[in-house]
Design an enzyme around this catalytic site. Structure first.
Site, PDB file in Angstrom:
ATOM      1  N   GLY A 260       0.800  -1.216   0.000  1.00 21.88           N
ATOM      2  CA  GLY A 260       0.000   0.000   0.000  1.00 21.88           C
ATOM      3  C   GLY A 260       0.834   1.267   0.000  1.00 21.88           C
ATOM      4  N   ASN A 261       0.103   2.378   0.042  1.00 16.56           N
ATOM      5  CA  ASN A 261       0.738   3.683  -0.101  1.00 16.56           C
ATOM      6  C   ASN A 261       1.612   4.063   1.086  1.00 16.56           C
ATOM      7  OD1 ASN A 261      -0.189   4.451  -2.674  1.00 16.56           O
ATOM      8  ND2 ASN A 261      -2.223   4.817  -1.827  1.00 16.56           N
ATOM      9  N   GLU A 284       7.570 -10.035   2.437  1.00 18.73           N
ATOM     10  CA  GLU A 284       6.770 -10.946   1.607  1.00 18.73           C
ATOM     11  C   GLU A 284       6.469 -10.360   0.235  1.00 18.73           C
ATOM     12  OE1 GLU A 284       3.279 -11.562   3.952  1.00 18.73           O
ATOM     13  OE2 GLU A 284       2.692  -9.474   3.844  1.00 18.73           O
ATOM     14  N   ASN A 374      -9.853  -7.439   4.165  1.00 17.38           N
ATOM     15  CA  ASN A 374      -8.973  -8.287   3.353  1.00 17.38           C
ATOM     16  C   ASN A 374      -8.620  -9.575   4.082  1.00 17.38           C
ATOM     17  OD1 ASN A 374      -8.927  -6.220   1.475  1.00 17.38           O
ATOM     18  ND2 ASN A 374      -7.034  -5.352   2.244  1.00 17.38           N
TER      19      ASN A 374
HETATM   20  O1  0RQ Z   1     -11.829   2.643   2.487  1.00 16.19           O
HETATM   21  O2  0RQ Z   1     -11.181   2.791   0.144  1.00 16.19           O
HETATM   22  O3  0RQ Z   1     -13.587   2.919   0.826  1.00 16.19           O
HETATM   23  O4  0RQ Z   1     -12.014   4.805   1.387  1.00 16.19           O
HETATM   24  O5  0RQ Z   1     -10.482   1.076   4.693  1.00 16.19           O
HETATM   25  O6  0RQ Z   1      -7.905   2.030   4.031  1.00 16.19           O
HETATM   26  O7  0RQ Z   1      -6.265   3.827   4.596  1.00 16.19           O
HETATM   27  O8  0RQ Z   1      -6.657   3.181   2.155  1.00 16.19           O
HETATM   28  O9  0RQ Z   1      -5.443   1.677   3.805  1.00 16.19           O
HETATM   29  O10 0RQ Z   1      -5.351   0.424   1.564  1.00 16.19           O
HETATM   30  O11 0RQ Z   1      -3.418   0.524   3.219  1.00 16.19           O
HETATM   31  O12 0RQ Z   1      -5.489  -0.808   3.699  1.00 16.19           O
HETATM   32  C1  0RQ Z   1      -5.463  -2.630   6.925  1.00 16.19           C
HETATM   33  C2  0RQ Z   1      -6.990  -2.903   4.985  1.00 16.19           C
HETATM   34  C3  0RQ Z   1      -5.368  -0.993   5.079  1.00 16.19           C
HETATM   35  C4  0RQ Z   1      -4.528  -3.325   4.656  1.00 16.19           C
HETATM   36  C5  0RQ Z   1      -5.601  -2.469   5.425  1.00 16.19           C
HETATM   37  C6  0RQ Z   1     -11.187   2.199   5.215  1.00 16.19           C
HETATM   38  C7  0RQ Z   1     -10.650   3.386   4.433  1.00 16.19           C
HETATM   39  C8  0RQ Z   1     -10.535   2.763   3.058  1.00 16.19           C
HETATM   40  C9  0RQ Z   1      -8.569   1.127   3.218  1.00 16.19           C
HETATM   41  P1  0RQ Z   1     -12.190   3.347   1.093  1.00 16.19           P
HETATM   42  P2  0RQ Z   1      -6.556   2.774   3.579  1.00 16.19           P
HETATM   43  P3  0RQ Z   1      -4.866   0.469   2.958  1.00 16.19           P
HETATM   44  C10 0RQ Z   1       1.206  -7.317   3.825  1.00 16.19           C
HETATM   45  C11 0RQ Z   1       0.743  -7.413   5.237  1.00 16.19           C
HETATM   46  C12 0RQ Z   1      -3.845  -6.547   6.623  1.00 16.19           C
HETATM   47  C13 0RQ Z   1      -2.852  -7.470   6.001  1.00 16.19           C
HETATM   48  C14 0RQ Z   1      -1.456  -7.011   6.109  1.00 16.19           C
HETATM   49  C15 0RQ Z   1      -4.594  -4.791   5.040  1.00 16.19           C
HETATM   50  C16 0RQ Z   1     -10.087   1.344   3.347  1.00 16.19           C
HETATM   51  O13 0RQ Z   1      -3.251  -2.851   4.961  1.00 16.19           O
HETATM   52  O14 0RQ Z   1      -5.354  -5.551   4.475  1.00 16.19           O
HETATM   53  O15 0RQ Z   1      -1.085  -6.117   6.847  1.00 16.19           O
HETATM   54  N1  0RQ Z   1      -3.806  -5.205   6.059  1.00 16.19           N
HETATM   55  N2  0RQ Z   1      -0.639  -7.672   5.335  1.00 16.19           N
HETATM   56  O16 0RQ Z   1     -11.516   4.479   4.488  1.00 16.19           O
HETATM   57  C17 0RQ Z   1     -13.685   1.577   8.790  1.00 16.19           C
HETATM   58  C18 0RQ Z   1     -11.761   1.983  10.047  1.00 16.19           C
HETATM   59  C19 0RQ Z   1     -11.062   2.191   8.821  1.00 16.19           C
HETATM   60  C20 0RQ Z   1     -11.775   2.051   7.632  1.00 16.19           C
HETATM   61  C21 0RQ Z   1      -9.690   2.533   7.194  1.00 16.19           C
HETATM   62  N3  0RQ Z   1     -11.155   2.081  11.215  1.00 16.19           N
HETATM   63  N4  0RQ Z   1     -13.066   1.667   9.975  1.00 16.19           N
HETATM   64  N5  0RQ Z   1     -13.090   1.739   7.606  1.00 16.19           N
HETATM   65  N6  0RQ Z   1     -10.885   2.283   6.640  1.00 16.19           N
HETATM   66  N7  0RQ Z   1      -9.782   2.493   8.530  1.00 16.19           N
HETATM   67  C22 0RQ Z   1       0.262  -7.754   2.717  1.00 16.19           C
HETATM   68  C23 0RQ Z   1       0.100  -9.235   2.505  1.00 16.19           C
HETATM   69  O17 0RQ Z   1      -0.057  -9.940   3.421  1.00 16.19           O
HETATM   70  C24 0RQ Z   1       0.111  -9.735   1.142  1.00 16.19           C
END
Ligand code: 0RQ
Length: 497
Positions: A260-261, A284, A374
């Site tokens: 991600g970003n 990874e 996810n």
């Molecule tokens: O929603 O796109 O509708 O606006 O969640 O949030 O800030 O764009 O963050 O894309 O980096 O994803 C944890 C999901 C973050 C990801 C997670 C809403 C927010 C937005 C996405 P919209 P952002 P990202 C390496 C390690 C778990 C697996 C992991 C993930 C959308 O990083 O899947 O770490 N991590 N793996 O608006 C409700 C909240 C929210 C919320 C954000 N508190 N409540 N909605 N959003 N916070 C990868 C591998 O393992 C391969």
């Protein structure tokens, strides 16, 4: 070639309702692209004719729209594991049309080998080359390929002409022994090669080869916004501070960064810093930023499970492959994410939270406690075993309607015992060596958005004592207020006293 050339439809016809399918790849990288599209079409036809048709999908991590997207739209997924990031599949999971179990990525291959989930009926493996003796040159992501190819009754090869054979030499294919009397995985520094460059399978199991020329289709990054930039700067400044005070060795330590970003912004910041020496990655996924860091001499080496590069960046790497050949190893997920190795090497881990609570527990997976986003991915493999585990997120989501820091997480993925440092756009909370109240004070002071600070100080004061002073009636009030009012800022503690 000794193997029959099949159309995607002919390959899909090999797959039966209820089959367990194992896939190569990790993220979109190295994931099959055409057979699952044909399988989705077959499922739709079967459904139209009144017959059930679903398959169970075992992959290294998330896949691509040709797999999770196409099969989810056709409602053709029975069980899915271990990770996904596809909007259409997310809908199916949250309505239980698809049964999803969310597992640490490093664990799936061994659990499949233990026989936990039954047989693997068919493996679909993307390859740059396959030899008559069953030697396969894999694509840009490995994931679970060795295990599923080893166990599958039948193997379908997607031979992808878009992957140049000059990629040979980047893979490190190794399958650990299983218990009892398992020995260590002999990696003592990120660049240690322990396996083979090719995956060897029993050629008798290869039932056919489907030709493709589709690229992985990974999208590039949006330009850094102000929030992402601030998080990235805070992470960099924290690491530089640790380096200066001697809590990180002067030679630095291997880094893991999620996708991600934010991850991109952190790597960009580290690349800009004169104080951070050239470093290795034990991770990874590597994204576009790592290519630039390597070209500038800032990243010396990356051990990874996939090259999750945009198509443009992938072309750049393919065109300059000799430069990258001794700087990258692509390994199976159970090696790239091995808790044993992460602990041994002293990896600094950086992952993203959806929400954190004031005591340092992390929810990475469930939106407002119930809806799967996810999955945990590899974040637990790394966090639990890190030299320093860092979680970051913006301090608010949905334009401020949601505080990502809450009194109590609505779902728990990483507990306070595994989380060392929390970082938002507001600042850094170093939680190490602090008791729960000290952790809460540090998080509220440094990480919470100004709109929510007073609310969270009030919550902490409402606590009814004990080591972790929650007010149990009010612990999920941010979430229930969001459900009823659409804005966590409207939380009124008087209603929860
Ligand atoms: O929603 O796109 O509708 O606006 O969640 O949030 O800030 O764009 O963050 O894309 O980096 O994803 C944890 C999901 C973050 C990801 C997670 C809403 C927010 C937005 C996405 P919209 P952002 P990202 C390496 C390690 C778990 C697996 C992991 C993930 C959308 O990083 O899947 O770490 N991590 N793996 O608006 C409700 C909240 C929210 C919320 C954000 N508190 N409540 N909605 N959003 N916070 C990868 C591998 O393992 C391969």
């Amino acid at each position: 070639m000794a193997f029959p050339i099949l159309t995607p439809q002919e390959a899909a016809d090999i797959i039966k309702n209820g089959d367990n399918i194992g896939l190569s790849g990790f993220t979109a990288a190295g994931t099959p692209k055409v057979v699952t599209e044909a399988l989705a079409a077959k499922a739709e036809k079967e459904h139209a004719e009144g017959r059930p048709f679903k398959v169970n999908i075992f992959s290294g991590a998330s896949t691509n729209d040709h797999v999770d997207g196409a099969l989810a739209r056709a409602n053709a997924i029975g069980t899915r594991t271990p990770y996904q990031s596809c909007p259409d599949l997310r809908k199916r999971i949250n309505t239980h049309d698809a049964h999803y179990f969310d597992l640490h990525l490093s664990e799936l291959a061994q659990k499949v080998r233990y026989g936990t989930f039954g047989d693997i009926d068919v493996a679909i493996i993307e390859a740059a080359r396959v030899s008559d003796n069953g030697e396969i040159l894999l694509g840009t992501g490995v994931g679970m390929s060795p295990t599923v190819a080893h166990l599958a009754k039948k193997i379908i090869i997607e031979l992808n002409e878009a992957i140049p054979e000059t990629i040979e030499g980047l893979h490190d294919i190794y399958m650990p022994l299983d218990p009892p009397y398992r020995r260590e995985i002999p990696i003592y520094k990120p660049s240690d090669r322990i396996g083979t460059t090719l995956l060897k399978v029993d050629p008798a199991k290869i039932v056919g080869v489907v030709r493709t020329n589709l690229t992985d289709g990974v999208h590039g990054f949006s330009p850094l916004d102000e929030t992402t930039q601030m998080i990235g700067n805070n992470v960099c400044n924290f690491l530089i501070h640790e380096l200066r005070r001697g809590a990180i060795p002067p030679s630095f330590l291997p880094l893991q960064s999620g996708v991600g970003n934010v991850a991109n912004a952190v790597l960009f910041g580290l690349g800009e810093s004169n104080e951070v020496p050239a470093f290795d990655m034990y991770t990874e996924v590597i994204q576009d930023a790592v290519v630039d860091l390597m070209e500038h001499g800032k990243c010396r080496f990356a051990s990874t499970c996939s090259l999750t590069f945009s198509d443009a960046k992938m072309a750049e790497v393919f065109n300059n492959i000799d430069f990258f050949r001794d700087k990258i190893l692509i390994r199976p997920g159970e090696i790239s994410n091995s808790p044993e190795i992460v602990r041994r090497l002293g990896v600094i881990t950086m992952n993203t939270a959806l929400e954190a609570d004031i005591f340092g527990n992390i929810n990475s997976t469930h939106v407002v406690g119930t809806k799967m986003m996810n999955g945990i991915g590899g974040s637990g493999d790394f966090t639990r075993n890190a030299y320093i585990s860092i979680f970051s997120c913006p301090s608010v989501a949905k334009g401020g309607l949601i505080s990502t820091i809450v009194p109590m997480v609505s779902h728990l993925d990483h507990s306070e015992h595994s989380v060392d440092v929390l970082i938002t756009d507001q600042g850094v909370a170093d939680l190490r060596g602090k008791d729960p109240v000290q952790r809460a004070e540090t998080i509220i002071e440094n990480c919470v958005n100004p709109d929510y600070k007073e609310l969270l100080w009030d919550y902490l004061r409402m606590g009814k004592g004990g080591q972790t002073p929650h007010s149990l009636n009010a612990a999920l009030a941010f979430h229930t207020t969001f459900a009823s009012e659409g804005d966590m800022r409207k939380t009124d503690w008087a209603k929860f006293a």
